[in-house]
Design an enzyme around this catalytic site. Sequence first.
Site: not given
Ligand SMILES: [Zn+2]
Length: 232
Positions: A60, A64-65
């Site tokens: 997603h 942080d991804h």
């Molecule tokens: Zn996350």
Amino acid sequence: MKIKFLGTGSGKTSLNRHHSSFLISSSNHNVLVDCGDGISSAVLKQDMSFNSIDSILISHFHADHFSGLPSLLTQMKLLSRKNDLTIFVHKSEKDFLEDFIFHSYLFKERMTFDLKIISFDEDFEVKLNEGFSFISKINSHLYKYRRASLETSTLQENKLGFVSLSFLFKDEENSVIYSGDIGSENDLYLFNQKTDWFITETTHIKKENIPALLDKLDPSKLILTHIGDDFE
Ligand SMILES: [Zn+2]
């Protein structure tokens, strides 16, 4: 199947752990699952070669991804990578991802390797290599951003897919479920099948409910990641 964890931290940047990312390997194929801020340093710290990554899969679009992607592609270019690289992205975010890479001045024709961006749909099996594949399901992690009524949402918001994915990886011997970031504990049961390893997160689950998860899911191994400093 082999898994190497590059980052096991939460969305909060920490000096102890990188943001959550892992490399899952089987059938001569290494797929990097998520590539948040700082991913390039995380790769170096593991003594891993940037060119050993064959494909990238994004769960997603929280920072942080995914936000380390332009830096990661830049490292591959600087190392004159030759092998193809495939980025797998849900169909709802393909146009955005193409733009994001373009706006990072990473033009496909100037790369030293063939960069393919392939979109997929949830619930359909995607083959990574002979005998190694994944299936995704949409979980409720991003539903909190949806406005109750369409009238109050702006044109900009209507462009969003609100898609956060959970994955089931399979090869000829093993299966691994990765819940990704979830919205509620119901998301842990999306695949509703027994698995060898179950990887889930600790930020959006109550700590005291974790032992019950083991009972219900009964995997050979439960792996907890997305660990904030307060969870240590
Ligand atoms: Zn996350």
